[in-house]
Scaffold this motif. Structure first.
Motif, short mmCIF file in Angstrom:
data_model
loop_
_atom_site.label_atom_id
_atom_site.label_comp_id
_atom_site.label_asym_id
_atom_site.label_seq_id
_atom_site.Cartn_x
_atom_site.Cartn_y
_atom_site.Cartn_z
N ARG A 158 4.31 9.70 -4.35
CA ARG A 158 5.41 9.26 -5.19
C ARG A 158 5.01 9.23 -6.66
NH1 ARG A 158 6.84 3.65 -2.49
NH2 ARG A 158 4.66 3.83 -1.83
N HIS A 159 5.99 9.45 -7.54
CA HIS A 159 5.75 9.37 -8.98
C HIS A 159 6.25 8.03 -9.50
CE1 HIS A 159 4.51 13.52 -9.39
NE2 HIS A 159 5.57 13.91 -8.71
N ILE A 164 2.99 -1.53 -4.84
CA ILE A 164 1.99 -0.51 -5.13
C ILE A 164 1.11 -0.96 -6.29
CG2 ILE A 164 3.42 1.39 -4.28
CD1 ILE A 164 3.99 2.10 -7.24
N ASN A 165 -0.01 -0.28 -6.44
CA ASN A 165 -0.87 -0.46 -7.60
C ASN A 165 -0.49 0.62 -8.62
OD1 ASN A 165 -3.00 -1.08 -9.39
ND2 ASN A 165 -4.38 0.34 -8.33
N PRO A 205 -0.14 -6.80 0.64
CA PRO A 205 -1.11 -5.90 0.00
C PRO A 205 -0.43 -4.63 -0.51
CG PRO A 205 -1.97 -6.71 2.08
CD PRO A 205 -0.53 -7.12 2.02
N CYS A 206 -1.03 -3.99 -1.51
CA CYS A 206 -0.49 -2.74 -2.05
C CYS A 206 -0.48 -1.66 -0.99
CB CYS A 206 -1.31 -2.29 -3.26
SG CYS A 206 -1.04 -3.32 -4.74
N GLN A 207 0.55 -0.83 -1.03
CA GLN A 207 0.77 0.23 -0.05
C GLN A 207 0.42 1.59 -0.65
OE1 GLN A 207 1.90 -0.76 3.25
NE2 GLN A 207 1.19 -2.63 2.22
N SER A 245 0.69 -12.10 -7.44
CA SER A 245 1.63 -10.98 -7.56
C SER A 245 1.44 -9.97 -6.44
CB SER A 245 1.47 -10.29 -8.92
OG SER A 245 0.29 -9.50 -8.94
N GLU A 246 2.51 -9.24 -6.14
CA GLU A 246 2.44 -8.16 -5.16
C GLU A 246 2.07 -6.85 -5.83
OE1 GLU A 246 4.82 -9.29 -1.38
OE2 GLU A 246 6.29 -8.73 -2.94
N HIS A 247 2.78 -6.49 -6.89
CA HIS A 247 2.41 -5.28 -7.65
C HIS A 247 1.17 -5.56 -8.50
CE1 HIS A 247 6.59 -4.16 -6.63
NE2 HIS A 247 6.11 -2.93 -6.67
N ARG A 248 0.40 -4.53 -8.69
CA ARG A 248 -0.78 -4.62 -9.54
C ARG A 248 -0.71 -3.54 -10.62
NH1 ARG A 248 -5.91 -6.50 -5.86
NH2 ARG A 248 -4.72 -7.60 -4.23
N ILE A 249 -1.34 -3.81 -11.73
CA ILE A 249 -1.44 -2.83 -12.82
C ILE A 249 -2.91 -2.48 -13.00
CG2 ILE A 249 -0.91 -2.28 -15.22
CD1 ILE A 249 1.58 -2.82 -13.61
N ASN A 250 -3.26 -1.22 -12.76
CA ASN A 250 -4.66 -0.78 -12.86
C ASN A 250 -5.59 -1.67 -12.04
OD1 ASN A 250 -3.96 1.35 -14.62
ND2 ASN A 250 -4.10 0.00 -16.40
#
Length: 273
Positions: free
Chosen positions: A262-263, A64-65, A255-257, A127-132
């Motif tokens: 979700r929290h 996820i992002n 890709p991000c899902q 990376s798979e996860h992204r931040i902002n």
């Protein structure tokens, strides 16, 4: 989410994280059934096989992002303390990633009072996860499995910069893995004792959410911990991690899902009273 049975969940763990791959993941020529491009890429995973249907239908998928202005500070979360012993490990070319398999009783982490044992680690680049919205150079996944089959993954993000000391410790083995691919003589490489301090660092800040495997069969109910501290990796090291992989998996980031309500929780030691 259609929760899988415990037996299916444990079977999926054995398949993907302990390193025993079933024929359903491979073509008759030994190549993997899914890739990261074209007709066998991430958008098609859910249609490749009925066993992979969760990749297309799951509502709690990863990666996820992570939007930092939407995370929820949870003061009841505990520090993420990892305790791993020194052991001989096995470097394997899974064709869609390079992984390190650990023997039993290597150590692990405690999550919500439950012990999870370290089984495997592997890399994705980028990376798979992204931040902002930011995608990083690479991502390391440390995969832990509890006695009941539940899974918790610790993810470490990397930016380009100086070499990563962990990968530096296994550079010769990585080079050998790529050489064996060229010779069509691929086999796991056992080496050690392996006891890198880099995977045992205490985390002062991390993000947590419930998601899934990021490769087929995309099984859900995986507890993710993404460390906030970004580490450094060299471009040469990223190329070394990609070199042994199948052509369609050199850039092995799903890709991000969708978040789907979700929290994402935040543990921040500095925010505690």
């Amino acid at each position: 989410m259609s929760t899988p049975t415990l037996s299916f969940f444990i079977a999926a763990i054995t398949i993907l994280f302990v390193g025993s791959f079933p024929t359903s993941l491979h073509q008759s020529d030994g190549s993997i059934q899914f890739t990261y491009t074209g007709a066998t890429g991430p958008n098609m995973w859910g249609k490749i096989s009925p066993d992979f249907s969760m990749c297309g239908n799951g509502k709690s998928q990863s990666p996820i992002n992570i939007l930092t202005d939407k995370v929820v500070l949870n003061k009841s979360l505990k520090p993420l303390i990892r305790s791993y012993g020194s052991c001989n490990v096995t470097l394997v070319n899974n064709k869609f990633n390079v992984g390190v398999r650990y023997p039993d009783h290597t150590g692990g982490i405690i999550v919500d009072g439950k012990a999870y044992n370290l089984k495997q680690m592997h890399w994705h680049s980028p990376s798979e996860h992204r931040i902002n919205g930011k995608q990083f150079a690479a991502e390391l996944h440390l995969v832990h499995v509890a006695d009941d089959g539940s899974v918790s993954v610790v993810a470490i993000l990397f930016d380009y910069g100086h070499p990563d000391p962990l990968i530096a410790k296994m550079q010769k083995q990585l080079d050998k893995l790529a050489y064996e691919v060229k010779r069509h003589d691929e086999r796991p490489i056992i080496f050690g004792p392996f006891h890198p301090t880099e995977v045992r660092r205490k985390s002062h800040k991390y993000y947590r959410y419930v998601g899934s495997f990021t490769t087929p069969p995309c099984t859900q109910s995986v507890i993710w911990h993404i460390l906030a501290k970004v580490r450094s990796i060299s471009r040469a090291q990223v190329e070394a991690l990609r070199a042994p992989l199948d052509l369609g998996c050199k850039h092995n980031a799903r890709p991000c899902q969708p978040i789907n309500g979700r929290h994402v929780e935040l543990y921040d030691q500095d925010a505690l009273p």
